[in-house]
Design an enzyme around this catalytic site. Sequence first.
Site, PDB file in Angstrom:
ATOM      1  N   VAL A 134       0.895  -1.230   0.101  1.00 38.64           N
ATOM      2  CA  VAL A 134      -0.087   0.120   0.116  1.00 38.64           C
ATOM      3  C   VAL A 134       0.836   1.243  -0.029  1.00 38.64           C
ATOM      4  CG1 VAL A 134      -1.868  -1.013   1.158  1.00 38.64           C
ATOM      5  CG2 VAL A 134      -0.310  -0.098   2.617  1.00 38.64           C
ATOM      6  N   TYR A 135       2.357   1.247   0.348  1.00 37.33           N
ATOM      7  CA  TYR A 135       2.982   2.362   0.046  1.00 37.33           C
ATOM      8  C   TYR A 135       2.937   2.914  -1.252  1.00 37.33           C
ATOM      9  CZ  TYR A 135       4.941   0.922   4.556  1.00 37.33           C
ATOM     10  OH  TYR A 135       5.155   0.374   5.937  1.00 37.33           O
TER      11      TYR A 135
END
Length: 329
Positions: free
Chosen positions: A52-53
Site C-alpha cells: 500500500v505504500y
Amino acid sequence: MHQRPLGRSGLAVSRLALGTMTWGRDTDPDDAADQLKIFLEAGGTLIDTADVYGDGDAEAVIGSLLDHLVPRDEVVIATKAGLTPHGYRHRDASRGNLLRSLDASLRRLGTDYVDLWQIHGYDAQTPFEETLSALDHAVASGKVRYGGVSNFAAWQTARAATWQAAYPGRAPIVAAQMEYSLLERGIEREILPSAAALGFGVLAWSPLGRGVLTGKYRNGRPVDSRAASEHMGAFARTYLEPRSSSIVEAVVIAAAGLGVAPVEVALSWIRDRPGVAAAVLGARTAGQLQGALRSEQLTLPMEIAMALEDVSAIEVGYPEREGSNYPEG
C-alpha cells in the site's frame, strides 16, 4: 553495519532498515536511488516496504533499482499485505486477497521471492486459521522465505506465533513490526515479553516518533515537514503535545552533551533496546538518511540511556505488572 538474527530464525538483518513509505509519492525515483546507494554503502541490507505504500509505487521503485544497484541476494526485502484502504474493508487478510497481493508485490518488485512477508494488520472478519494458512502456502511455494505480522495486538501476535509453532510444517512467525520509540513505548507491556518468550524479533517502525524526536518541531512546524503536509499531517501531529515536548527536550540536551544530533540519540536508544532486531528509518531525503545513519557510530552511555528511559517511562499496571519483574507497589 551490524547484522542481527531476526528472532530465533536463521535470517540476518541489518540493525537499521531502510523504510520506503514515502517512495513513489514524496520521494521520487532519483532520490530513492540516492537513499538506497547511501544505505548499501553503510552496510545496510534490510529494505522495508508494503503493497500500500504509494499504492504500490514504492515496490515498483525498489524493483527498478534492484536491476542495477545491487544483486538481489545481497539485500533482504520485507513487504506486507492485508490493508485495503480503498476498498469497503480497511483490512482484508483473507487467503484469496493475501495471495493475490503477494503475486502483485512480486511483479512490482521484479523478483520471484521476498525474504519477509508480513500480515499488515489483524482482520477480525477473516478466520485466524485462514489468514495463517496463506502464510504457510506462501512459504511452501517458495515465494516467501519467512513470515511475520505487523501492528497486531499482543494477544493476536502471541496467538499467531503459538499457532504456527504448534504443528510441524507451519511457517513460524519470526517478526512483529510495531511502532516503537521514546514517544511510543506501549509494546513494552506485552509485545516485547512475548517476543522474548516465543522467539520472534521486533522491527521498530517510526523510531523517531514520526519525526518529532529530531527536534524539528520545537519552534513550530516547518513548511516542508510531515506535520505541515496535507496527507501526512495527522500522522506527525499525534506527538505534538506536552508530554512529547518534555521527552524531545531531554533528547536535545543529551545530544548537546554528546556533541551529536538528536536523531542519533533517539535512534541509538531504540536500536539497542532488548528484543529489537532493527529500527526502520523512514527518511524523506538522502540528507536525512545520512544523518540517521550516523547513529551507527554511537552507543549511548548507560547514564544517558537510563535518563531517557526514566523521562519517557510508561505506566504499567494490572495485569501486565503482575507478570513482570516490576517491584510490588
